[in-house]
Design an enzyme around this catalytic site. Sequence first.
Site, PDB file in Angstrom:
ATOM      1  N   HIS A  21      12.413 -73.365 -31.386  1.00 50.40           N
ATOM      2  CA  HIS A  21      13.852 -73.101 -31.414  1.00 50.40           C
ATOM      3  C   HIS A  21      14.666 -74.225 -32.036  1.00 50.40           C
ATOM      4  O   HIS A  21      15.480 -73.981 -32.918  1.00 50.40           O
ATOM      5  CB  HIS A  21      14.332 -72.836 -29.987  1.00 50.40           C
ATOM      6  CG  HIS A  21      15.774 -72.463 -29.876  1.00 50.40           C
ATOM      7  ND1 HIS A  21      16.315 -71.390 -30.557  1.00 50.40           N
ATOM      8  CD2 HIS A  21      16.788 -73.010 -29.154  1.00 50.40           C
ATOM      9  CE1 HIS A  21      17.612 -71.292 -30.258  1.00 50.40           C
ATOM     10  NE2 HIS A  21      17.918 -72.262 -29.429  1.00 50.40           N
TER      11      HIS A  21
ATOM     12  N   GLU B 208      24.943 -72.338 -18.476  1.00 50.74           N
ATOM     13  CA  GLU B 208      23.605 -72.266 -19.063  1.00 50.74           C
ATOM     14  C   GLU B 208      22.712 -73.302 -18.410  1.00 50.74           C
ATOM     15  O   GLU B 208      23.189 -74.188 -17.680  1.00 50.74           O
ATOM     16  CB  GLU B 208      23.654 -72.444 -20.584  1.00 50.74           C
ATOM     17  CG  GLU B 208      24.319 -71.278 -21.301  1.00 50.74           C
ATOM     18  CD  GLU B 208      24.255 -71.375 -22.812  1.00 50.74           C
ATOM     19  OE1 GLU B 208      23.626 -72.317 -23.328  1.00 50.74           O
ATOM     20  OE2 GLU B 208      24.835 -70.503 -23.478  1.00 50.74           O
TER      21      GLU B 208
ATOM     22  N   HIS C 240      12.272 -72.308 -27.118  1.00 55.75           N
ATOM     23  CA  HIS C 240      13.171 -71.504 -26.284  1.00 55.75           C
ATOM     24  C   HIS C 240      12.321 -70.546 -25.470  1.00 55.75           C
ATOM     25  O   HIS C 240      11.414 -69.890 -26.006  1.00 55.75           O
ATOM     26  CB  HIS C 240      14.157 -70.734 -27.164  1.00 55.75           C
ATOM     27  CG  HIS C 240      15.326 -70.192 -26.406  1.00 55.75           C
ATOM     28  ND1 HIS C 240      15.210 -69.149 -25.512  1.00 55.75           N
ATOM     29  CD2 HIS C 240      16.631 -70.561 -26.396  1.00 55.75           C
ATOM     30  CE1 HIS C 240      16.399 -68.895 -24.993  1.00 55.75           C
ATOM     31  NE2 HIS C 240      17.272 -69.740 -25.507  1.00 55.75           N
TER      32      HIS C 240
ATOM     33  N   ARG D 223      14.731 -76.091 -20.658  1.00 52.14           N
ATOM     34  CA  ARG D 223      13.962 -75.151 -21.463  1.00 52.14           C
ATOM     35  C   ARG D 223      12.473 -75.468 -21.518  1.00 52.14           C
ATOM     36  O   ARG D 223      11.638 -74.563 -21.557  1.00 52.14           O
ATOM     37  CB  ARG D 223      14.536 -75.097 -22.881  1.00 52.14           C
ATOM     38  CG  ARG D 223      15.878 -74.394 -22.945  1.00 52.14           C
ATOM     39  CD  ARG D 223      16.489 -74.487 -24.316  1.00 52.14           C
ATOM     40  NE  ARG D 223      17.703 -73.676 -24.392  1.00 52.14           N
ATOM     41  CZ  ARG D 223      18.512 -73.647 -25.429  1.00 52.14           C
ATOM     42  NH1 ARG D 223      18.252 -74.390 -26.488  1.00 52.14           N
ATOM     43  NH2 ARG D 223      19.592 -72.888 -25.426  1.00 52.14           N
TER      44      ARG D 223
ATOM     45  N   ARG E 286      16.807 -80.929 -26.067  1.00 55.82           N
ATOM     46  CA  ARG E 286      18.244 -80.648 -26.238  1.00 55.82           C
ATOM     47  C   ARG E 286      18.795 -79.839 -25.070  1.00 55.82           C
ATOM     48  O   ARG E 286      18.217 -78.852 -24.651  1.00 55.82           O
ATOM     49  CB  ARG E 286      18.493 -79.878 -27.542  1.00 55.82           C
ATOM     50  CG  ARG E 286      19.943 -79.448 -27.713  1.00 55.82           C
ATOM     51  CD  ARG E 286      20.194 -78.783 -29.050  1.00 55.82           C
ATOM     52  NE  ARG E 286      19.526 -77.519 -29.190  1.00 55.82           N
ATOM     53  CZ  ARG E 286      20.006 -76.349 -28.751  1.00 55.82           C
ATOM     54  NH1 ARG E 286      21.134 -76.298 -28.069  1.00 55.82           N
ATOM     55  NH2 ARG E 286      19.338 -75.236 -28.965  1.00 55.82           N
TER      56      ARG E 286
END
Length: 519
Positions: free
Chosen positions: A331, A114, A228, A274, A366
Amino acid sequence: MSQKHSDVIVVGSGLSALLTANYLSKHMNVMVFTKSNKYENNSFLAQGGVAGAIAVTDTWQQHFDDTLVAGCEHNDRLSVELLTKLGPALLQELIDSGMRFDQDRNGNLSLGMEGAHSERRILHAGGDQTGKQLMLWLHSQISKSVTILEQETVTSLLVDNSRCYGVNTLRINGERKEYHASHIIFATGGAGALYSYTSNNESVTGMALALAYRAGAILTDLEFMQFHPTMLRVGNQIAGLISEAVRGEGAFLINNEGTRIMSGIHPQGDLAPRDIVSRAIFHEMEQGRQVFLNIENVPQFKERFPSITKMCLDNGIFIDKKLLPVVPGAHFFMGGIQTDIHGETSIAGLYAVGEVACNGVHGANRLASNSLLEAIVFSRKLAEHLLTKRIENNVMPKKKLKEFFSHRKEMITLPTKVEIQSKMMKYAGIVRHEKGLRELIAWVGAYKCYWDELDEIEVWLSLEEIELVYMLQISYLIATSALTRVESRGAHYRSDFPCLNDEWRQKRIYHQEKVKMLV
């Protein structure tokens, strides 16, 4: 109004709440409160996996470094070390207890990639149903001694002599109750539902943050809301989340003119952090272009991502066309109730864990799939810490209990939930600037009289109105934090201060009732 006492009260129904309750229930009497039903939470919605340095080619130090880079060095290093070092063993403990993660044909754990990770280290369950599978497994494991009270909302904390000793609740039928406990734990999730575009469950409005603040707890890092990049867009509405794992398997972002929008923006391209991807999509939208996730390079998409496939089909999006319309949405909240690594807040007897807490583990942004790992690691740390503490069975208020009346004092005029969400999305969303933030603060501040007088007027308010007042208060604090941080760092982006400022490195903005703001 009835009163009940237990050793531990846990507020929330997601992974952090149930893991903590499960650990403690073997030694203590535990009650769990949730304002909806026990399946209505962000954990059940979590498509992404759990990050952990399990592969022989990976180390906790690499995971540690990736987390700091994603967090723009705003992280608390001790918290990150605990997360990345303890994570693999606790994941293995879950596996040994019967939790099944996806495996390859050879029976080895299937590890995904990811954004912003340097290694394939993401465990998944049921393809894109990791949160759901974890929660279903946990519900099957949880001790029968844990009492779960559904449709019962905590509306205030009981604090006396600087110690939290209980909660007031309001049931969906209007019944009010009071509960006492030696330990009160908030595990309620973040505040994504303050925004019109969000991946969060509609119940996650940040109410617990306002409750803790009103009780005197310190809040911090409220300016850091992660957006997100890829929510499935259906018209002007959000249908749900398209996991970052889709891009990890080869999908890429294009606009309606066929241009790959991440080309040349970041070395990691579509797997950039992100905040960078979200701003790139936001820029395209500002220019009047639509953005799509091209999945033509993702093998066996329907088998690999069954939940996303179903979501698309349910909303008239045809997978075979290989283009999924996307838009960024709120998100994950990096800020929250300030805690140490054990979940201790600034109020004795009150603890926080998971997304509602802020121990600095995520910094300003994050790292993907660190949230479920956070729940696993810090729920255990909190539970082990509480087991070393003395049970306070005789904590009682010294002041007279509040009396409740059935009549309404005055007409209450509040904005709708949609209006609050729209204002937050517009002015405290992906891109912020001073003019917009001041406009938001002025608009929200016009309702300040309601949260200032909430202790007096709460008894005449409906549950919906109480939640709206708390939403307004936490929106005010978020906007104030965003205005105060005059730089761009991680998920907080100021178009009028678009660069990092070394003077703000490792500086935090704190909010505490009556103390207000300390930097």
